[in-house]
Write a protein that holds these residues in place. Sequence first.
Motif, PDB file in Angstrom:
ATOM      1  N   SER A 138       0.813  -1.219   0.000  1.00  0.00           N
ATOM      2  CA  SER A 138       0.000   0.000   0.000  1.00  0.00           C
ATOM      3  C   SER A 138       0.848   1.271   0.000  1.00  0.00           C
ATOM      4  O   SER A 138       0.299   2.373  -0.051  1.00  0.00           O
ATOM      5  CB  SER A 138      -0.913   0.026   1.236  1.00  0.00           C
ATOM      6  N   ARG A 139       2.159   1.127   0.056  1.00  0.00           N
ATOM      7  CA  ARG A 139       3.019   2.301   0.092  1.00  0.00           C
ATOM      8  C   ARG A 139       2.998   3.048  -1.232  1.00  0.00           C
ATOM      9  O   ARG A 139       2.920   2.458  -2.311  1.00  0.00           O
ATOM     10  CB  ARG A 139       4.459   1.916   0.434  1.00  0.00           C
ATOM     11  N   ARG A 140       3.061   4.374  -1.157  1.00  0.00           N
ATOM     12  CA  ARG A 140       3.121   5.198  -2.362  1.00  0.00           C
ATOM     13  C   ARG A 140       4.476   5.000  -3.045  1.00  0.00           C
ATOM     14  O   ARG A 140       5.501   4.926  -2.371  1.00  0.00           O
ATOM     15  CB  ARG A 140       2.973   6.685  -2.017  1.00  0.00           C
ATOM     16  N   PRO A 141       4.505   4.935  -4.378  1.00  0.00           N
ATOM     17  CA  PRO A 141       5.793   4.861  -5.075  1.00  0.00           C
ATOM     18  C   PRO A 141       6.625   6.102  -4.745  1.00  0.00           C
ATOM     19  O   PRO A 141       6.150   7.229  -4.851  1.00  0.00           O
ATOM     20  CB  PRO A 141       5.397   4.840  -6.561  1.00  0.00           C
ATOM     21  N   ARG A 142       7.848   5.902  -4.335  1.00  0.00           N
ATOM     22  CA  ARG A 142       8.717   7.012  -3.975  1.00  0.00           C
ATOM     23  C   ARG A 142       9.355   7.623  -5.214  1.00  0.00           C
ATOM     24  O   ARG A 142       9.805   6.917  -6.121  1.00  0.00           O
ATOM     25  CB  ARG A 142       9.820   6.550  -3.011  1.00  0.00           C
ATOM     26  N   LYS A 143       9.380   8.947  -5.264  1.00  0.00           N
ATOM     27  CA  LYS A 143       9.997   9.645  -6.380  1.00  0.00           C
ATOM     28  C   LYS A 143      11.517   9.483  -6.318  1.00  0.00           C
ATOM     29  O   LYS A 143      12.106   9.415  -5.243  1.00  0.00           O
ATOM     30  CB  LYS A 143       9.639  11.131  -6.338  1.00  0.00           C
ATOM     31  N   THR A 144      12.139   9.421  -7.488  1.00  0.00           N
ATOM     32  CA  THR A 144      13.589   9.291  -7.580  1.00  0.00           C
ATOM     33  C   THR A 144      14.137  10.344  -8.539  1.00  0.00           C
ATOM     34  O   THR A 144      13.377  11.035  -9.233  1.00  0.00           O
ATOM     35  CB  THR A 144      13.988   7.894  -8.087  1.00  0.00           C
ATOM     36  N   THR A 145      15.461  10.446  -8.599  1.00  0.00           N
ATOM     37  CA  THR A 145      16.098  11.367  -9.535  1.00  0.00           C
ATOM     38  C   THR A 145      15.710  11.018 -10.966  1.00  0.00           C
ATOM     39  O   THR A 145      15.519  11.905 -11.811  1.00  0.00           O
ATOM     40  CB  THR A 145      17.624  11.322  -9.383  1.00  0.00           C
ATOM     41  N   ALA A 146      15.564   9.725 -11.242  1.00  0.00           N
ATOM     42  CA  ALA A 146      15.182   9.293 -12.587  1.00  0.00           C
ATOM     43  C   ALA A 146      13.817   9.840 -12.984  1.00  0.00           C
ATOM     44  O   ALA A 146      13.595  10.210 -14.146  1.00  0.00           O
ATOM     45  CB  ALA A 146      15.184   7.771 -12.661  1.00  0.00           C
ATOM     46  N   SER A 147      12.895   9.917 -12.029  1.00  0.00           N
ATOM     47  CA  SER A 147      11.565  10.446 -12.348  1.00  0.00           C
ATOM     48  C   SER A 147      11.632  11.938 -12.648  1.00  0.00           C
ATOM     49  O   SER A 147      10.850  12.450 -13.460  1.00  0.00           O
ATOM     50  CB  SER A 147      10.598  10.182 -11.193  1.00  0.00           C
ATOM     51  N   LEU A 148      12.568  12.644 -12.021  1.00  0.00           N
ATOM     52  CA  LEU A 148      12.753  14.068 -12.323  1.00  0.00           C
ATOM     53  C   LEU A 148      13.313  14.244 -13.725  1.00  0.00           C
ATOM     54  O   LEU A 148      12.909  15.149 -14.466  1.00  0.00           O
ATOM     55  CB  LEU A 148      13.692  14.713 -11.311  1.00  0.00           C
ATOM     56  N   MET A 149      14.273  13.395 -14.085  1.00  0.00           N
ATOM     57  CA  MET A 149      14.889  13.504 -15.403  1.00  0.00           C
ATOM     58  C   MET A 149      13.878  13.239 -16.519  1.00  0.00           C
ATOM     59  O   MET A 149      14.072  13.690 -17.657  1.00  0.00           O
ATOM     60  CB  MET A 149      16.054  12.521 -15.522  1.00  0.00           C
ATOM     61  N   ALA A 150      12.808  12.539 -16.201  1.00  0.00           N
ATOM     62  CA  ALA A 150      11.806  12.200 -17.213  1.00  0.00           C
ATOM     63  C   ALA A 150      10.795  13.325 -17.431  1.00  0.00           C
ATOM     64  O   ALA A 150      10.032  13.289 -18.402  1.00  0.00           O
ATOM     65  CB  ALA A 150      11.074  10.919 -16.819  1.00  0.00           C
ATOM     66  N   LEU A 151      10.785  14.320 -16.550  1.00  0.00           N
ATOM     67  CA  LEU A 151       9.823  15.416 -16.688  1.00  0.00           C
ATOM     68  C   LEU A 151      10.207  16.324 -17.850  1.00  0.00           C
ATOM     69  O   LEU A 151      11.363  16.701 -18.004  1.00  0.00           O
ATOM     70  CB  LEU A 151       9.762  16.231 -15.398  1.00  0.00           C
ATOM     71  N   GLN A 152       9.221  16.687 -18.664  1.00  0.00           N
ATOM     72  CA  GLN A 152       9.450  17.554 -19.809  1.00  0.00           C
ATOM     73  C   GLN A 152       8.385  18.641 -19.860  1.00  0.00           C
ATOM     74  O   GLN A 152       7.218  18.393 -19.564  1.00  0.00           O
ATOM     75  CB  GLN A 152       9.406  16.745 -21.113  1.00  0.00           C
TER      76      GLN A 152
END
Length: 237
Positions: A138-152
Motif C-alpha cells: 500500500s506504500r506510495r511509489p517514492r519519487k527518484t532522480t530518474a523520475s525528475l529527469m523524465a519530466l518535460q
Amino acid sequence: MEKNRSADRVNKVADPMLRRIEEIDHRIEELAKDQGRCTSKIFSSRPPFVNNVMSTPAPKGFKMPLVPQYDGTTDPVDHLATFRTMMLLHGASDGFLCRAFPTTLTGAARDWYSRIKPDSISNFDDLGDDLVRHFMSSRRPRKTTASLMALQQEDNKSLKIFVSRFNREALQVPNLDPSVVANALLAGAKSNDFWRAVVRRNPHSLADLMVGAEEYISVEERSPVRNKSLPMVSPRP
C-alpha cells in the motif's frame, strides 16, 4: 499522594477515548471467547505488548487527538507519521503511543493487529516496522532522480507551470544533489535563455534553484514581446 492517584483514576475513566483504549486491550480476548476455539487460533487472546508497555499511564489531562482511521489501503508510513506527530504534541510517551495506536485501526489493519504475537512488542518503532512490512503493497511509489529527469515541459504549457510541477516532484525525492536536480530541470525546460540564467546563478540547493527560476519567470512575464521571440528548443548542458 493517594488522593492524587484516585483523582488520576477518575479522570482516566471519565475520558471516553481512554476508556476505548482500555476496552481494546480486552476486546481480542472477548472475541476469542465469543467465537469459540476456532477463532482463538486465528486471533490472539492477549494484547501484543509487554507488561511495561501495558502499564504505561496516560499523560495527565490527556485528550485523544482526532487521528484518521487506517484500514491498510493507504501508505502506512504516512499514517504512522501523522499519529506520532499528533500524539507527541499531546505529551504521549513511547509506551502510551503503543497502547493508543490500535484505536486508529479499522478493517484489514485491525485484523493485522489482532494477529500479532502476545508479549512481542516493546516499543512503538517495532510496532510501526511490523505495520509497514505487512502493508508494504500500500506504500506510495517514492519519487527518484530518474523520475525528475523524465519530466518535460509540454509544448502548450508555460515555463511557470513546468517549474511548479517540477518543484512538487522534487520535494518528494530524498537526499537530492543540487547539481543533479538543476540538470534535470534544465533538461526538461525548453528555453535556452532560462538554461543560461540558471547556469550563471550556479544554485547550491533546491530552494536556491527555485528562487532563481522564479526570478527568471517574473522577468519573462513582464516582457511579453521579448518572450514571443525566445527560441523554444531543448537546452544542451
